[in-house]
Scaffold this active site. Sequence first.
Site, PDB file in Angstrom:
ATOM      1  N   GLY A 131     -29.837  91.791 -38.682  1.00  0.00           N
ATOM      2  CA  GLY A 131     -29.565  92.967 -38.432  1.00  0.00           C
ATOM      3  C   GLY A 131     -29.862  93.328 -39.585  1.00  0.00           C
ATOM      4  CG  LEU A 132     -29.811  98.242 -39.899  1.00  0.00           C
ATOM      5  CD1 LEU A 132     -29.725  98.788 -40.069  1.00  0.00           C
ATOM      6  CD2 LEU A 132     -31.176  98.158 -40.267  1.00  0.00           C
ATOM      7  CB  ALA A 133     -26.225  93.811 -43.328  1.00  0.00           C
ATOM      8  CG  HIS A 169     -19.670 106.376 -30.156  1.00  0.00           C
ATOM      9  ND1 HIS A 169     -19.461 107.309 -28.733  1.00  0.00           N
ATOM     10  CD2 HIS A 169     -20.453 106.612 -30.678  1.00  0.00           C
ATOM     11  CE1 HIS A 169     -20.746 108.038 -29.260  1.00  0.00           C
ATOM     12  NE2 HIS A 169     -21.154 107.308 -30.689  1.00  0.00           N
ATOM     13  CB  SER A 205     -27.267 110.090 -28.722  1.00  0.00           C
ATOM     14  OG  SER A 205     -27.332 109.887 -30.476  1.00  0.00           O
ATOM     15  NE  ARG A 259     -19.724 107.892 -33.974  1.00  0.00           N
ATOM     16  CZ  ARG A 259     -20.551 106.977 -34.107  1.00  0.00           C
ATOM     17  NH1 ARG A 259     -20.617 105.451 -35.035  1.00  0.00           N
ATOM     18  NH2 ARG A 259     -21.640 107.174 -34.461  1.00  0.00           N
ATOM     19  CD  GLU A 283     -20.059  96.030 -36.190  1.00  0.00           C
ATOM     20  OE1 GLU A 283     -21.347  96.408 -35.864  1.00  0.00           O
ATOM     21  OE2 GLU A 283     -18.767  96.391 -35.159  1.00  0.00           O
ATOM     22  NE  ARG A 299     -19.310 102.854 -37.488  1.00  0.00           N
ATOM     23  CZ  ARG A 299     -20.633 103.407 -36.823  1.00  0.00           C
ATOM     24  NH1 ARG A 299     -21.414 104.696 -37.654  1.00  0.00           N
ATOM     25  NH2 ARG A 299     -20.805 103.080 -35.967  1.00  0.00           N
ATOM     26  CG  LEU A 337     -28.316 102.947 -38.529  1.00  0.00           C
ATOM     27  CD1 LEU A 337     -29.187 104.048 -37.972  1.00  0.00           C
ATOM     28  CD2 LEU A 337     -27.731 101.782 -38.230  1.00  0.00           C
TER      29      LEU A 337
END
Lengths: 224, 647, 250
Positions: free
Chosen positions: B43-45, B267, B285, B338, B433, B443, B449
């Site tokens: 993933g991103l990380a 969320h 979103s 959220r 995460e 968060r 991200l």
Amino acid sequence: MWLLNSSIGRKLIMSISGLFLILFLLFHLCMNIAAVFSGEAYNMVCELLGTNWYALVGTLVLAAGVVVHFVYAIMLTLQNRRARGADRYATSARPKGVEWASQNMFVLGVIVILGLILHLTHFWANMMLAELAGVHGEIAPTDGAAFINFYFQGNIVNTVLYLIWFAALWFHLTHGFWSAIQTLGWNNNIWLSRWECISKWVATIICGLFAIVTIIFYLNGVGA
Amino acid sequence: MAEINSKIPQGPLAEKWTNYKAHQKLVNPANKRRLDIIVVGTGLAGASAAASLAEMGFNVLNFCIQDSPRRAHSIAAQGGINAAKNYQNDGDSVYRLFYDTIKGGDYRAREANVYRLAEVSNNIIDQCVAQGVPFAREYGGLLDNRSFGGAQVSRTFYARGQTGQQLLLGAYSALSRQIGKGKVKMYNRHEMLDVVIIDGRARGIITRNLITGKIERYAAHAVVVATGGYVNTFFLSTNAMASNGSAAWQCYKKGAYFANPCMVQIHPTCIPVKGDFQSKLTLMSESLRNDGRIWVPKKLEDAKALQAGTKKGKDIPEEDRDYYLERRYPAFGNLVPRDVASRAAKERCDAGYGVNNTGRAVFLDFSEAIGRLGKEVVKQKYGNLFDMYEEITDDNPYETPMMIYPALHYSMGGLWVDYELMTSIPGLFAIGEANFSDHGANRLGASALMQGLADGYFVLPYTIQNYLSDQIQVPRFSTDLPEFDAAEKAIKERINKLMSIKGKETVDSIHKRLGHIMWEHIGMARDEKGLQEAIKMLKDLKKEFWSNVFIPGSGDDQNTELEKALRVADFLEIGELMARDALNRAESCGGHFRVEHQTEEGEALRHDDKFMYVACWEYQGEDKDPVLLKEDLNYQFVTPQTRNYKK
Amino acid sequence: MDKDIKVTLKVWRQKGPKAKGQFETYPMEIHQSVSFLEMLDILNERLVKEGKEPIVFDHDCREGICGMCSLYVNGHPHGPATGATTCQLYMRRFHDGETITIEPWRSAGFPVIRDLMVDRSAYDKIMQAGGFVSVNTGGVPDANAIPIPKKDADLAMDAAACIGCGACAAACKNGSAMLFVSAKVSQLALLPQGRVEAARRAKAMVAKMDELGFGNCTNTRACEMECPKNISVSNIARLNREFLKAKLKD
């Protein structure tokens, strides 16, 4: 050599040879239209394109164009079949927006080639080839107008065969012209639909006029 | 009891990271070539870390469970990524981003980590633009921003509604470049099943090849876990089907602390649940809250009519609509964080004001925005989201208000890591995460991200060197060592055991029951009795799973049911630890809401005197209660306050 | 309004890459508000309960962005809906009594692994050949240092929306991957950051695509029509342009 071993290179060859053949078709069309009005004018052009060096070179280049276009078409088709894999879909549906012609270019091309062979036996074999070989029948090899009358005036079989040929050519060109431009990279979001439209016009003008001229020959023969 | 050392550098907040980098130990380029690093997850990380480490010269072994690294679930993030660029000249700064994040996290995150996150946030945007990420731009050619929940500035960079996709593809392209160069060896469709510890340090992993079913061994000098969160414990969540907590859970079972497991984010804007067959929930979103207004009817009879289907949203006149977020939180309105938005929706629905047939939905209404901006502008901004909504629900949001309801989305909790992102097992790192570090109890939108990429691009590549600098003399490990044998044997036994149960329940049916327990007892509102019950129920369900699950096929071949079973086996245990943690934390903060601890107005009530700590759970063995260790959070630079989004 | 319908599923089952596959037929009763993949979940649940092996298919995010799902439904990659992935397909697209044929992607570039799951690692390999901007982490200029016209950024984003699912090659009668390659080449060629190595990228990616056995594009536009992200074939024109320019410069 990237023209041979890269997919875009091979497509470029198809594109350029195809556009060249379209140019030739336009030239040929002009000749035919001339014949509608005057057999003499037509024969003058025929004479100009007889057995002299520039006509021979032109013929060879043209033949090379056809051969290259055809050979590459076979090559691409074989490669594409292989790329499709051994297993085929059991069901398929042509998505909206995909032209029938675009998916049947090879078959259409084969029909066009068959028509071309017929056409060459009618004219080129009796004219340039006969002249080169020095043998000829009743009609002189330079008298193109007479050949037209011989093969078309009142000859329904030849006329219908030629019309089928032009129809196949029409389908082939509607996709071919657009596709050639796309392959050259001369396209963007705005020109996409424009080129498709132009492509249909080009095909219609070429094949339509050829067809009309043929029908006129069938009915009236060449112009006096 | 073990001492928790978070290794936070000394000095003023703004200088900690600079000081750390100035004094940390490094590995010289020639030695980097001799060191192998395993990165699990793309993933991103994971992808950004694998790419960055390989660029520096380390040999990287990268694993993912999908067929391609590009499919990691980071790709589904829609809204955007925060950075303190202050391009909008609206008063943003590193400090403000830091402060908003700490506050948004309800003061349960480490100051030093969060400040570092805010600091490197700007580098991320620069990096992504350089990679060719097509962020949204203004006509002048400069980058555009939008605003997001929990912030009063516009600091969110975005690429349509596909920011996560574009950022992930950026990281994936950097990773691809390194794979092409041979610096990263990529293993697709491999699932990590265990971490191998040799002499107290993480030295390798055991994976299952998901195509052949073969158990494989990999050794390295360090292991980085970037396997995301565990909210699929709830069965229904916005996470992808394969997202799971198993890699992190195996680390926990080998001795890594699991921190704040009860802190999960719900969320507020998801498409409501429709029926039992539902496999996952779809997020709409958060950016929709910029222009959409959330409401339920003021009158109970209107709500009843909506639930019965005799009335539609547009039939209810303006004066009978209760824009409850705007009413309760005038300063932030529909853009409250959220956790606050989710809880407010639940509060209204519990009071009977839900607007769909299940009574579990509220309206998100764009009629005002369409009137103000015109349909075309709304279409440009949110068109793809509206289309998606219509495809799923068969309702046209341009004409009738959307219906939304909160759903599980993100886990703030995760493997405990120190300032260097290292878990309590030396040589085992956790990023993105998968770790717990930066979001505290809640968060903020567009911060996941930011954190994933911060960890992968700009933090771990530094801090891991501090660990590796004394490992340069350590030769590569053989995977024939007894530690690998033991780990592989344990896994094979576990698989054989699962395969041999041959019970009556499918994996999914047990997972659904697990989800139900989680949602009812460890969901948006928790209480002591419910949590105690839940722990008991989870123990029973675990027992049933291990005695009555049925898995077809074979253990040594591709077997999707077995894959799911291995994950659910861990989810059952993760759920229990979440309940335990939620029970221990007798306060409300962020995503963790204990009904016994609320203000008179129904807002979360923290108990800073008792719970100003990170709850770190240490595994003690099968069927033994884990031990709680506490990392005290010392707020030296900001003063924790009650979060107030009212004024 | 959504209602319950009866459909017959004809699903391709194949034990492994070398095994011979065949269609198997499963009757289903299903509500139209169920998604296509959820319907397969329900079927799989039934198969497992019967002690049979479930149908293997790729899927993950179930919201149309990861690109993992890859079913060829009734003659269309991702089914009859346009601009949607298989996971975004709902049963209200089908009617009572319909027979639904489900096949894997079929292309020499995507060998079948099992049932409906195929190996798309070829796309990764094409990306590894050049689908990137060669910058290392750190040391890059400020994000606003180079202004980019909004039009170019938007076009780049249109191309970048590609999810790498493989529907383009699956739809193409030539098994060509041109749309996929062109999307990445276009995205990066349109941005100043990617422009620097645009020529190298176009050549490298096309060479890799050819090497992996994908076919030659004949501009049928089937890829574009079936693309779940509506990637335009004008990207293919741009790729042609980039490639020809690069080759002519050599």
